[in-house]
Design an enzyme around this catalytic site. Sequence first.
Site, PDB file in Angstrom:
ATOM      1  N   ARG A 200      43.865  24.683 -13.529  1.00  0.00           N
ATOM      2  CA  ARG A 200      43.591  25.608 -12.682  1.00  0.00           C
ATOM      3  C   ARG A 200      44.660  26.995 -12.424  1.00  0.00           C
ATOM      4  NH1 ARG A 200      43.617  25.289  -6.625  1.00  0.00           N
ATOM      5  NH2 ARG A 200      41.685  26.369  -5.905  1.00  0.00           N
TER       6      ARG A 200
ATOM      7  N   ILE B  95      39.189  31.502  -4.626  1.00  0.00           N
ATOM      8  CA  ILE B  95      38.876  30.303  -5.840  1.00  0.00           C
ATOM      9  C   ILE B  95      38.627  29.356  -4.825  1.00  0.00           C
ATOM     10  CG2 ILE B  95      41.238  30.152  -5.954  1.00  0.00           C
ATOM     11  CD1 ILE B  95      40.453  28.853  -8.737  1.00  0.00           C
ATOM     12  N   SER B  96      37.726  28.676  -5.012  1.00  0.00           N
ATOM     13  CA  SER B  96      37.149  27.499  -3.950  1.00  0.00           C
ATOM     14  C   SER B  96      38.279  26.378  -3.802  1.00  0.00           C
ATOM     15  CB  SER B  96      35.661  27.008  -4.210  1.00  0.00           C
ATOM     16  OG  SER B  96      34.772  27.743  -4.261  1.00  0.00           O
ATOM     17  N   GLN B  97      38.291  25.703  -2.823  1.00  0.00           N
ATOM     18  CA  GLN B  97      39.169  24.557  -2.679  1.00  0.00           C
ATOM     19  C   GLN B  97      38.910  23.588  -3.857  1.00  0.00           C
ATOM     20  OE1 GLN B  97      38.830  22.945   1.224  1.00  0.00           O
ATOM     21  NE2 GLN B  97      40.088  21.205   0.807  1.00  0.00           N
TER      22      GLN B  97
END
Length: 221
Positions: free
Chosen positions: A42, A68-70
């Site tokens: 990530r 950026i999503s959790q």
Amino acid sequence: MASTLLTDTFRHKGLRKKLIDLLRTKGITDENVLNAMNTIPRHYFFDSSFLEFAYEDKAFPIGSGQTISQPYTVAFQSELLQVEKGMRVLEVGTGSGYQASVLAEMGARVFTIERQKLLYDNLKSLNPPLSYRIRLFYGDGYAGLPAFAPFDRILITAAAPFIPIALVAQLKIGGRLVAPVGKNDIQIMTLVTKLSETEIKTETFGTFRFVPMLTDKAQDL
Ligand code: SAH
């Protein structure tokens, strides 16, 4: 992606493993999802100056007012989608390209649309090993990609004020569409299953927070 530091060290791997363990404690059980998230670095999707945030279970700014999503949200949506190898999956809201890479790692053939030109342009430098199953499009997620339909799965990763009818039309019968639906700060995670050409089933799965799905191109400036 913005990072120029594309090395995946033992430290990164260790932090990632801890994040996966945390996702398990939060209720994620799909091993395909967990394996894919354990495989995709990530931190590649972060600017190098923010690497230390990459393995926290938090959303993070990626520029152009987007995030950026959790990780938990990525895991939750990916699990709900029930992706199988070889499926054609449409993602709306490419953002950093992380979610698309997770789906590709799970064996999906990913088509992903981004509305903002700056973010889309950054994505052209997606790390080739991760992007082999990902086709990037600059366009409007409300319209989908009729030329590439039908899709087995559709995933919206921005807050949708409603389920776009064009997307349901591009879903195979038996297909699943996952979207956070809501006009305000909080959205309801929604699963739409296409039962026939004229019938859908809708189920809801708790509340989440996403950036809004844009209806115009004002942010392109
Ligand atoms: N899936 C992303 C995070 C998504 S954030 C990731 O893994 O990093 C939401 C993204 O949706 C933003 O990049 C935003 O620009 C994009 N977006 C917003 N409205 C859109 C639309 N109408 N069509 C396509 N993308 C849209």
